[in-house]
Scaffold this motif. Structure first.
Motif, mmCIF file in Angstrom:
data_model
loop_
_atom_site.group_PDB
_atom_site.id
_atom_site.type_symbol
_atom_site.label_atom_id
_atom_site.label_comp_id
_atom_site.label_asym_id
_atom_site.label_seq_id
_atom_site.Cartn_x
_atom_site.Cartn_y
_atom_site.Cartn_z
ATOM 1 N N THR A 75 0.798 -1.229 0.000
ATOM 2 C CA THR A 75 0.000 0.000 0.000
ATOM 3 C C THR A 75 0.827 1.275 0.000
ATOM 4 O OG1 THR A 75 -0.172 -0.141 2.396
ATOM 5 C CG2 THR A 75 -1.972 -1.059 1.111
ATOM 6 N N ASN A 76 1.883 1.355 0.782
ATOM 7 C CA ASN A 76 2.598 2.624 0.890
ATOM 8 C C ASN A 76 3.865 2.679 0.031
ATOM 9 O OD1 ASN A 76 3.983 0.786 2.424
ATOM 10 N ND2 ASN A 76 4.409 2.173 4.097
ATOM 11 N N PHE A 97 9.791 5.304 2.451
ATOM 12 C CA PHE A 97 9.176 3.975 2.490
ATOM 13 C C PHE A 97 9.974 3.031 3.373
ATOM 14 C CE2 PHE A 97 9.325 -0.358 0.761
ATOM 15 C CZ PHE A 97 8.023 -0.752 1.024
ATOM 16 N N SER A 100 9.384 3.852 7.019
ATOM 17 C CA SER A 100 8.051 3.407 7.481
ATOM 18 C C SER A 100 8.000 1.891 7.609
ATOM 19 C CB SER A 100 6.973 3.897 6.527
ATOM 20 O OG SER A 100 7.038 3.219 5.294
#
Length: 104
Positions: A75-76, A97, A100
Motif C-alpha cells: 500500500t505505501n 518507504f 516506514s
C-alpha cells in the motif's frame, strides 16, 4: 560468496548488482545524497534487496492460480515516474518507504 540454501533468484540478483556496480550511472544514482535524485528500477531493487519480480508484485499485486488467492500490492510503496519507458523513483520517496517499513 552466496550461502548454502540461497535460491537462484537471489544468486541472480547478487550477480546483477555486482555487474551494475561498475556502471557509472548506477554508482551516481545510488551513492548520491541528494533527495530529489531519480533512481532507476535496478538501483531500487539493489537498495531494498529485492528482485525485479518482487518489485513488480509490490506495484501490481499477484494472483496465485493454484489457490485462487489474490495478494494486493504494497500500500505505501511509492509509484514510479515513467521516463522513456523506464521507471524511476525519487530517492526521498524510497527512503521514506524504508523508514516506514522498519518503524523508525
Amino acid at each position: 560468496m552466496p550461502q548454502a540454501g540461497w535460491t537462484g533468484a537471489r544468486k541472480w540478483m547478487l550477480a546483477r548488482t555486482r555487474r551494475l556496480r561498475g556502471n557509472p550511472y548506477f554508482e551516481a544514482s545510488t551513492m548520491s545524497s541528494d533527495k530529489n535524485v531519480y533512481i532507476p528500477a535496478p538501483a531500487v531493487c539493489a537498495e531494498i534487496g529485492i528482485t525485479a519480480m518482487s518489485l513488480h508484485r509490490w506495484l501490481h499485486g499477484s494472483f496465485d492460480r493454484r489457490s485462487g488467492r489474490y495478494t494486493p500490492p504494497v500500500t505505501n510503496f511509492p509509484r514510479p515516474s515513467v521516463i522513456n519507458g523506464r521507471r524511476y523513483w525519487r530517492r526521498a520517496d524510497i527512503e521514506q518507504f524504508m523508514q516506514s517499513r522498519t518503524g523508525s
